[in-house]
Design an enzyme around this catalytic site. Structure first.
Site, PDB file in Angstrom:
ATOM      1  N   ASP A  13       0.822  -1.223   0.000  1.00  0.00           N
ATOM      2  CA  ASP A  13       0.000   0.000   0.000  1.00  0.00           C
ATOM      3  C   ASP A  13       0.849   1.263   0.000  1.00  0.00           C
ATOM      4  O   ASP A  13       0.658   2.155  -0.833  1.00  0.00           O
ATOM      5  CB  ASP A  13      -0.920   0.040   1.237  1.00  0.00           C
ATOM      6  CG  ASP A  13      -1.966  -1.064   1.234  1.00  0.00           C
ATOM      7  OD1 ASP A  13      -2.516  -1.353   0.155  1.00  0.00           O
ATOM      8  OD2 ASP A  13      -2.234  -1.625   2.308  1.00  0.00           O
ATOM      9  N   ARG A  93      -1.248   3.289  16.439  1.00  0.00           N
ATOM     10  CA  ARG A  93      -1.607   4.292  15.427  1.00  0.00           C
ATOM     11  C   ARG A  93      -1.558   5.737  15.917  1.00  0.00           C
ATOM     12  O   ARG A  93      -1.032   6.606  15.219  1.00  0.00           O
ATOM     13  CB  ARG A  93      -2.990   3.998  14.814  1.00  0.00           C
ATOM     14  CG  ARG A  93      -3.072   2.714  13.991  1.00  0.00           C
ATOM     15  CD  ARG A  93      -1.924   2.556  13.066  1.00  0.00           C
ATOM     16  NE  ARG A  93      -2.113   1.484  12.094  1.00  0.00           N
ATOM     17  CZ  ARG A  93      -1.132   0.859  11.457  1.00  0.00           C
ATOM     18  NH1 ARG A  93       0.125   1.183  11.699  1.00  0.00           N
ATOM     19  NH2 ARG A  93      -1.386  -0.091  10.577  1.00  0.00           N
ATOM     20  N   ASP A 122      -7.806   1.645  10.551  1.00  0.00           N
ATOM     21  CA  ASP A 122      -6.614   2.483  10.704  1.00  0.00           C
ATOM     22  C   ASP A 122      -6.781   3.880  10.109  1.00  0.00           C
ATOM     23  O   ASP A 122      -6.210   4.842  10.602  1.00  0.00           O
ATOM     24  CB  ASP A 122      -5.391   1.779  10.125  1.00  0.00           C
ATOM     25  CG  ASP A 122      -4.954   0.619  11.014  1.00  0.00           C
ATOM     26  OD1 ASP A 122      -5.189   0.711  12.236  1.00  0.00           O
ATOM     27  OD2 ASP A 122      -4.399  -0.357  10.493  1.00  0.00           O
ATOM     28  N   SER A 170      -1.802  -9.121   4.228  1.00  0.00           N
ATOM     29  CA  SER A 170      -1.518  -7.796   4.745  1.00  0.00           C
ATOM     30  C   SER A 170      -1.140  -7.986   6.217  1.00  0.00           C
ATOM     31  O   SER A 170      -1.927  -8.493   7.012  1.00  0.00           O
ATOM     32  CB  SER A 170      -2.778  -6.928   4.626  1.00  0.00           C
ATOM     33  OG  SER A 170      -2.631  -5.788   5.433  1.00  0.00           O
TER      34      SER A 170
END
Ligand code: ARG
Length: 391
Positions: A13, A93, A122, A170
């Protein structure tokens, strides 16, 4: 040319995002990888792909101790788990976003970008922090261009970008855990292939003998493991290692995501499961029954806030204060027995213990058993009246 700082891992990504930001959005791209304890090879990979794609500047920010001391420690004190997941990604995060803001300010950038898709949690977590702590414009190329993973692969090939790996999963990793999503795992019917796991042994390969592990806590935070004092970052890795050897911490769950999707999630969280279980075992010894009931309630609230991208919510700060106040007595030592995926407290001690061996023992003459009679006579008075009516 305006500058954008991209939160960069070197995965598919974010690699694709670099080129998109240059070509479709016309930015000079600065990449930044925040080190929250992902394996060292991952950091090297991010450095290498930043070099290969030739981003204008690449930062690696060491935030490991800050992550352990300011975020994971709170997770431990709160026993924070969302549907059995100790929030490894979710806790990291807000810190990553904060670090990216700092770089963007330093670089005089006008925007911040991330590689999140439009389906996950996220994007909420990054943007909640960026919007509440800064005025930077936010760009989310994968979501804005509605790209699929296959389209991203094709784009990477067409533009000669380093394909991160042949794996289709992922993966998000930091010292608090490893999350594996995608490919065959998407269908809850499929049994996870053994090769998704890197931190934990399967039950058949786990140690054949039970292992005892001692963990010492001070005010709710682990300070020593097996008698060895160490800083939290090191202690977490030690716990990951010991838990992993014993097949602790594999989680396979159907998770309820923020936008309402149900998602099959796989985690490896050996250290988190070990430390939270040990912490809870100590709390049982030192907190009152009422405190324990309330702690459980706060734990659920806390985990929901962290999962739902509300780290900056005042209630989270309020809960931290209440939790810290309770944790002032959560000091002592716990021994856990680990055996092929199972984990059990077998010994607990604390200067703040509310347990009294003198009172509980059958040999005690001090507590006069006869005095309890009155208490028993009136216990359940209303229920007794109700049953009398029925009779
Ligand atoms: N479901 C987890 C969460 O929302 C993990 C998300 C990131 N995982 C990943 N493999 N990209 O916190």
């Amino acid at each position: 040319m305006e500058k954008v700082v991209l939160a960069f891992s070197g995965g598919l990504d974010t690699t694709v995002c670099v080129k998109l930001l240059e070509e479709e959005y016309d930015y000079e791209v600065i990449t930044a990888c925040v080190d929250v304890g992902q394996p060292r090879e991952e950091l090297e990979k991010s450095q290498n792909s930043a070099d290969t794609i030739n981003t204008s500047k690449h930062y690696i920010i060491d935030a490991r101790d800050e992550f352990a001391n300011e975020y994971i420690s709170r997770g431990i004190k709160a026993n924070a788990e969302y549907e059995g997941y100790p929030l490894s990604t979710a806790l990291a995060r807000p810190l990553i976003a904060q670090k990216i803001i700092e770089i963007a300010e330093k670089e005089g950038a006008t925007a911040i970008a991330h590689g999140c898709t439009g389906k996950g949690n996220d994007q909420f977590r990054f943007e909640a922090i960026i919007r509440s702590m800064s005025d930077f414009k936010v760009i989310a190329p994968i979501r804005e261009l509605n790209l699929t993973r296959t389209e991203e692969m094709d784009y990477a090939k067409d533009h000669g970008l380093p394909l991160p790996s042949d794996k289709l999963y992922s993966i998000d990793e930091n010292m608090w855990g490893r999350s594996i999503e995608g490919d065959v795992l998407e269908d809850p019917k499929n049994i996870p292939p053994e090769d998704i796991y890197e931190w934990t042994k399967s039950l058949q390969d786990a140690k054949d003998e039970p292992e005892l592990v001692s963990v010492e806590f001070e005010e709710g935070v682990p300070i020593a493991i097996n008698g060895e004092m160490m800083k939290l970052t090191d202690l977490i890795w030690k716990a990951n290692e010991i838990g992993g050897e014993n097949g602790i911490g594999r989680v396979d769950t159907i998770e309820n995501r923020m936008i309402g999707l149900k998602s099959r999630e796989n985690y490896e969280v050996p250290g988190a499961k070990l430390l939270i279980a040990a912490h809870q075992a100590l709390e049982e010894l030192v907190l009152t029954k009422d405190e324990l009931r309330f702690a459980e309630y706060m734990s659920t609230l806390y985990a929901d806030l962290v999962y739902n991208a509300l780290w900056q919510e005042p209630l989270r700060e309020d809960l931290d204060q209440a939790i810290d106040s309770m944790q002032s007595r959560v000091s002592g030592k716990v021994v856990m027995r680990l055996y092929k995926g199972s984990i059990m407290p077998v010994s607990r001690e604390s200067d703040f213990s509310l347990h009294s061996i003198e009172q509980i023992t059958f040999e005690d003459k001090e507590t006069d058993q006869r005095e309890v009679e009155g208490m028993i006579k009136y216990h359940g008075l209303q229920a007794a009246n109700y049953q009398k009516l029925n009779r």
